[in-house]
Design a protein around this motif. Structure first.
Motif, PDB file in Angstrom:
ATOM      1  N   GLY A 167       0.796  -1.224   0.000  1.00 47.07           N
ATOM      2  CA  GLY A 167       0.000   0.000   0.000  1.00 47.07           C
ATOM      3  C   GLY A 167       0.824   1.267   0.000  1.00 47.07           C
ATOM      4  N   PHE A 168       2.141   1.162   0.024  1.00 43.96           N
ATOM      5  CA  PHE A 168       3.008   2.340   0.058  1.00 43.96           C
ATOM      6  C   PHE A 168       3.941   2.341  -1.158  1.00 43.96           C
ATOM      7  CE2 PHE A 168       2.289   1.365   4.631  1.00 43.96           C
ATOM      8  CZ  PHE A 168       1.572   2.504   4.957  1.00 43.96           C
ATOM      9  N   THR A 169       4.346   3.524  -1.550  1.00 42.96           N
ATOM     10  CA  THR A 169       5.377   3.635  -2.577  1.00 42.96           C
ATOM     11  C   THR A 169       6.658   2.996  -2.049  1.00 42.96           C
ATOM     12  OG1 THR A 169       4.433   5.733  -3.334  1.00 42.96           O
ATOM     13  CG2 THR A 169       6.694   5.245  -4.011  1.00 42.96           C
ATOM     14  N   PRO A 170       7.319   2.133  -2.828  1.00 45.96           N
ATOM     15  CA  PRO A 170       8.545   1.490  -2.333  1.00 45.96           C
ATOM     16  C   PRO A 170       9.554   2.521  -1.841  1.00 45.96           C
ATOM     17  CG  PRO A 170       7.839   0.462  -4.378  1.00 45.96           C
ATOM     18  CD  PRO A 170       6.948   1.651  -4.178  1.00 45.96           C
ATOM     19  N   LEU A 171      10.139   2.238  -0.701  1.00 45.92           N
ATOM     20  CA  LEU A 171      11.088   3.157  -0.094  1.00 45.92           C
ATOM     21  C   LEU A 171      12.243   3.465  -1.037  1.00 45.92           C
ATOM     22  CD1 LEU A 171      12.118   4.733   2.365  1.00 45.92           C
ATOM     23  CD2 LEU A 171      13.121   2.587   3.220  1.00 45.92           C
ATOM     24  N   GLU A 172      12.710   2.461  -1.774  1.00 45.46           N
ATOM     25  CA  GLU A 172      13.881   2.666  -2.615  1.00 45.46           C
ATOM     26  C   GLU A 172      13.624   3.666  -3.735  1.00 45.46           C
ATOM     27  OE1 GLU A 172      13.851  -0.810  -5.982  1.00 45.46           O
ATOM     28  OE2 GLU A 172      14.795  -1.268  -4.063  1.00 45.46           O
ATOM     29  N   HIS A 173      12.354   3.905  -4.080  1.00 48.08           N
ATOM     30  CA  HIS A 173      12.055   4.904  -5.102  1.00 48.08           C
ATOM     31  C   HIS A 173      12.418   6.313  -4.623  1.00 48.08           C
ATOM     32  CE1 HIS A 173       8.952   2.265  -7.462  1.00 48.08           C
ATOM     33  NE2 HIS A 173      10.140   1.685  -7.309  1.00 48.08           N
ATOM     34  N   GLN A 209       2.196   9.872  -6.540  1.00 51.86           N
ATOM     35  CA  GLN A 209       2.808   9.297  -5.343  1.00 51.86           C
ATOM     36  C   GLN A 209       3.425  10.359  -4.438  1.00 51.86           C
ATOM     37  OE1 GLN A 209       5.358   6.728  -7.799  1.00 51.86           O
ATOM     38  NE2 GLN A 209       4.486   4.956  -6.724  1.00 51.86           N
ATOM     39  N   LEU A 210       3.381  11.599  -4.867  1.00 49.86           N
ATOM     40  CA  LEU A 210       4.031  12.677  -4.139  1.00 49.86           C
ATOM     41  C   LEU A 210       3.000  13.622  -3.551  1.00 49.86           C
ATOM     42  CD1 LEU A 210       6.929  13.316  -6.662  1.00 49.86           C
ATOM     43  CD2 LEU A 210       7.055  12.101  -4.477  1.00 49.86           C
ATOM     44  N   ALA A 211       3.379  14.234  -2.449  1.00 48.88           N
ATOM     45  CA  ALA A 211       2.448  15.070  -1.687  1.00 48.88           C
ATOM     46  C   ALA A 211       2.553  16.532  -2.091  1.00 48.88           C
ATOM     47  CB  ALA A 211       2.738  14.915  -0.191  1.00 48.88           C
ATOM     48  N   ASN A 212       1.454  17.254  -1.888  1.00 49.34           N
ATOM     49  CA  ASN A 212       1.453  18.689  -2.143  1.00 49.34           C
ATOM     50  C   ASN A 212       2.121  19.420  -0.975  1.00 49.34           C
ATOM     51  OD1 ASN A 212       0.875  21.062  -3.556  1.00 49.34           O
ATOM     52  ND2 ASN A 212      -1.019  21.373  -2.407  1.00 49.34           N
ATOM     53  N   ARG A 250       4.251   7.708   3.797  1.00 44.12           N
ATOM     54  CA  ARG A 250       3.769   6.784   4.826  1.00 44.12           C
ATOM     55  C   ARG A 250       2.646   7.399   5.650  1.00 44.12           C
ATOM     56  NH1 ARG A 250       6.960   4.277   1.419  1.00 44.12           N
ATOM     57  NH2 ARG A 250       7.742   2.281   2.177  1.00 44.12           N
ATOM     58  N   GLY A 251       2.111   8.519   5.175  1.00 43.01           N
ATOM     59  CA  GLY A 251       0.947   9.102   5.831  1.00 43.01           C
ATOM     60  C   GLY A 251       1.276  10.035   6.977  1.00 43.01           C
ATOM     61  N   ARG A 282       0.082   5.621   7.923  1.00 44.68           N
ATOM     62  CA  ARG A 282      -1.276   5.671   7.386  1.00 44.68           C
ATOM     63  C   ARG A 282      -1.229   5.465   5.883  1.00 44.68           C
ATOM     64  NH1 ARG A 282      -1.635   6.407  12.345  1.00 44.68           N
ATOM     65  NH2 ARG A 282      -3.166   7.749  13.386  1.00 44.68           N
ATOM     66  N   ALA A 283      -2.193   4.728   5.353  1.00 40.25           N
ATOM     67  CA  ALA A 283      -2.285   4.551   3.906  1.00 40.25           C
ATOM     68  C   ALA A 283      -2.584   5.896   3.256  1.00 40.25           C
ATOM     69  CB  ALA A 283      -3.385   3.546   3.575  1.00 40.25           C
ATOM     70  N   VAL A 284      -2.036   6.113   2.061  1.00 41.01           N
ATOM     71  CA  VAL A 284      -2.258   7.364   1.334  1.00 41.01           C
ATOM     72  C   VAL A 284      -2.965   7.061   0.026  1.00 41.01           C
ATOM     73  CG1 VAL A 284      -0.291   8.525   2.376  1.00 41.01           C
ATOM     74  CG2 VAL A 284       0.031   7.238   0.271  1.00 41.01           C
ATOM     75  N   ASN A 285      -3.610   8.080  -0.518  1.00 34.32           N
ATOM     76  CA  ASN A 285      -4.374   7.944  -1.757  1.00 34.32           C
ATOM     77  C   ASN A 285      -3.444   8.140  -2.944  1.00 34.32           C
ATOM     78  OD1 ASN A 285      -6.154   7.995  -3.855  1.00 34.32           O
ATOM     79  ND2 ASN A 285      -7.303   9.793  -3.160  1.00 34.32           N
TER      80      ASN A 285
END
Length: 666
Positions: free
Chosen positions: A31-37, A405-408, A463-464, A659-662
């Motif tokens: 449910g999360f973007t892989p950390l290595e990315h 996958q990125l936040a504002n 990771r929310g 927390r899961a993210v959208n």
């Protein structure tokens, strides 16, 4: 796809974009973007176009933790396989520049076991000939050890490029020093035969700058034994220096800015100086060395300090043209005085919106222009603009990350407990809040954060976690009073500002009051040390990274090792001392430090951890092997360990599970 129409004179041409290196498809793990990315070593590091526009040189990694390589493309056909130049295993290529149409110069980090805790990585230089297709270390030959140049150079092992001297492609201006306990001397180096010409001596506890065509410095800054900072200038050809500014070690005096940033190309007596002698925020002035007077105010912003001038090399006049005045608002901004440069910059901004864009290289005829771009939802990325019409995507530091996958990130103001208005960056995870909060004060402390892509904030947000970066008092760029009010108050009002930013996001309904942590690096690590022991603590845990724990030790370090800026601000580095109050720690602490940290030696964390053990406080200590202090000296394996430990700590002792993210937002 058509992005923008750029008007050049009366002719319009379509500015379009196509991908040279397409990013990977969006991926998730649990449910999360892989950390290595996020934490992979940057895939794309640098780019430079040759003067005649024939070649495009890039620095790229082809593996997530691989060594950087130099890839040279033909600009006329980017799809053709590039010429590839590698490097030794322990060498990390950090930059590439064209000296002429055939010759490249590169600067590289190399890890070295010097036996000196303050110098474990140094920079080596080398050229590459496209014709001969091989490396040549600089200098290229051994010198006559009877010469002064060789006696000087023989002591030194670390170099940096000051200027590629475009007016003389056969030479570069370099600084060399043995380690950071010694000043770097300035040499004009002939890249064909490797000869060195000493043109300026380094200043212990100070620095030199603003180099003329002959390579000699025009600016010298020193700090004497009484902590009096002195600024000197000299005209072209002058042997003697003119003292133009003295600064006493008082809060008021240290907050006074007088920073020469350029010398006029037509009049050797005229300098461009950033100064706050008239206003709370610093403006940009012309200053006459002959009369030692300010002539005119060129630029001033009521909220942000001026930073300097924007210059462009003009091959037809073989000189630099000042095209604008720079300042740091939420992001880096330029007030253009050149209509042509403003038109070009506006076109680029419309083609690449919601990002900080800058031109980092251009061919002499401006047929090819290299653009660096980054924003909250765009990791550092590179583009090639051809004929001011065609925009080609070259690559990204994090090619696996997608905008969704990125936040504002927003730039906001909140009110501190004493009524002061404080700026802050807030990185919101995608989806609906409220979220657990990670407060992330910046380093410096006389520094600041900028709106754009922040690797650590985006990794936490994936990771929310809501990430808040307050620009607490003592942060630079927001005027004299904002900076001065934090001097000698480390751990007090600046720390209150961090706590007040937490209260702000909780009041807005963005953050969860009972799920808050404080994490920072360098001075931010110091702030996290302090945040672990405050009464009525607002945090559930603290994560100090590379933090200063003992102020007296750090002030001593600045006196012995620091440059002009360090020593100027050293008298202001006073306030609360975390190491003396470890008995007051009242939350779990995760201490992180790089093994070969040159800026804040690891002893700061070791002493703090020893005290945590002595007082039986809950903690974990993580040492990052072969990691230094700065971005570019901390690599994939270090980040893998660091964030894995952080996420486990946040979920476990902190009681703040992710927390899961959208992933469809963005």
């Amino acid at each position: 796809m058509k992005l923008y129409t750029l008007v050049k004179g009366l002719a319009a041409s379509a500015l379009t974009a196509c991908a040279m290196l397409a990013p990977a498809a969006m991926a998730q793990e649990d449910g999360f973007t892989p950390l290595e990315h996020f934490i992979r070593d940057p895939a794309f590091v640098d780019a430079d176009v040759s003067p005649d526009g024939t070649y495009l040189a890039t620095v790229q990694r082809l593996e997530k933790d691989g060594n950087p390589l130099i890839l040279v493309f033909e600009t006329a056909d980017l799809s053709k396989p590039p010429v590839v130049f590698g490097s030794a295993e322990k060498v990390k290529i950090r930059s590439v520049d064209w000296l002429d149409d055939d010759t490249l110069v590169s600067a590289m980090w190399q890890i070295w076991d010097s036996g000196n805790e303050y110098n474990n990585q140094f920079v080596k230089l080398a050229t590459i000939s496209m014709d001969e297709r091989r490396w040549e270390d600089l200098p290229k030959r051994r010198f006559d050890r009877r010469s002064q140049a060789e006696r000087d150079f023989g002591q030194y092992n670390s170099g940096s490029i000051i200027s590629t001297m475009p007016w003389d492609p056969d030479k570069i201006l370099v600084a060399y020093n043995q380690d950071i306990t010694r000043p770097a001397n300035i040499y004009e180096m002939d890249v064909d035969n490797g000869s060195l010409d000493l043109v300026g001596r380094g200043v212990r506890g100070g620095d030199v700058g603003l180099y003329g065509r002959d390579g000699t410095p025009r600016l010298k800054q020193t700090v004497d034994g009484d902590d009096i900072a002195k600024v000197y200038l000299r005209r072209n050809g002058d042997a003697e220096w003119t003292l133009v500014k003295e600064t006493a070690p008082t809060v008021e005096a240290v907050a006074e800015i007088f920073q020469p940033v350029a010398q006029d190309t037509d009049n050797a007596s005229i300098f461009y100086v950033v100064s706050n002698h008239e206003f709370d925020t610093a403006g940009l002035y012309k200053y006459d060395l002959a009369s030692e007077e300010f002539l005119e105010l060129l630029f001033h912003h009521p909220d942000y300090d001026a930073a300097g001038v924007q210059r462009v090399w003009r091959p037809d006049t073989k000189s630099y043209e000042i095209v604008g005045y720079s300042y740091a608002a939420a992001g880096f901004e330029i007030e253009y005085i050149s209509p042509e440069e403003k038109t070009l910059a506006d076109a680029i901004d419309l083609a690449l919106p919601n990002a900080n864009n800058s031109i980092i290289s251009r061919s002499e005829d401006e047929k090819y222009i290299v653009i660096s771009s980054q924003g909250p939802q765009m990791p550092p990325s590179y583009f090639l603009l051809t004929d001011k019409a065609q925009l080609d995507y070259l690559g990204s530091a994090n090619p696996d990350l997608q905008p969704a996958q990125l936040a504002n990130v927003t730039w906001e103001y909140y009110t501190a407990r004493d009524g002061r208005e404080m700026p802050a960056l807030i990185t919101r995870p995608n989806g609906e809040g409220p979220w657990p909060v990670v407060m992330m004060p910046h380093g410096g402390p006389v520094a600041r954060d900028f709106w754009g892509f922040d690797l650590w904030a985006q990794t936490l947000a994936s990771r929310g976690y809501l990430v808040v970066q307050p620009q607490f008092r003592i942060s630079s760029g927001f005027g004299k009073d904002h900076m001065m009010s934090g001097f000698k108050r480390w751990g007090y009002e600046p720390q209150d500002d961090v706590d007040d930013a937490l209260a702000y996001v909780v009041e807005l309904g963005l953050g969860i009051e009972e799920e808050a942590a404080i994490f920072g690096w360098s001075y931010g690590g110091y702030s996290a040390f302090v945040g672990s022991m405050r009464e009525d603590n607002v945090y559930q845990c603290a994560i100090p990274g590379a933090g200063v724990s003992e102020k007296a030790r750090f002030r001593s370090y600045l006196a012995q090792i620091g440059d002009f800026s360090d020593r100027t601000y050293r008298p202001t580095a006073d306030g609360f001392d975390p190491l003396a109050h470890v008995d007051k720690v009242n939350v779990p602490v995760l201490v992180i430090h790089g093994e070969i940290d040159e800026r804040v030696p690891i002893i700061h964390s070791e002493l703090f951890v020893d005290e945590l053990k002595r007082h039986n406080k809950e903690h974990r200590y993580v040492v990052l092997e072969d990691a230094n202090h700065f971005f570019g000296t901390i690599f994939y394996d270090n980040y893998q360990e660091m964030f894995t430990e952080m996420f486990a700590f946040l979920e476990g002792p902190c009681g703040m599970p992710p927390r899961a993210v959208n992933m469809t937002a963005g």
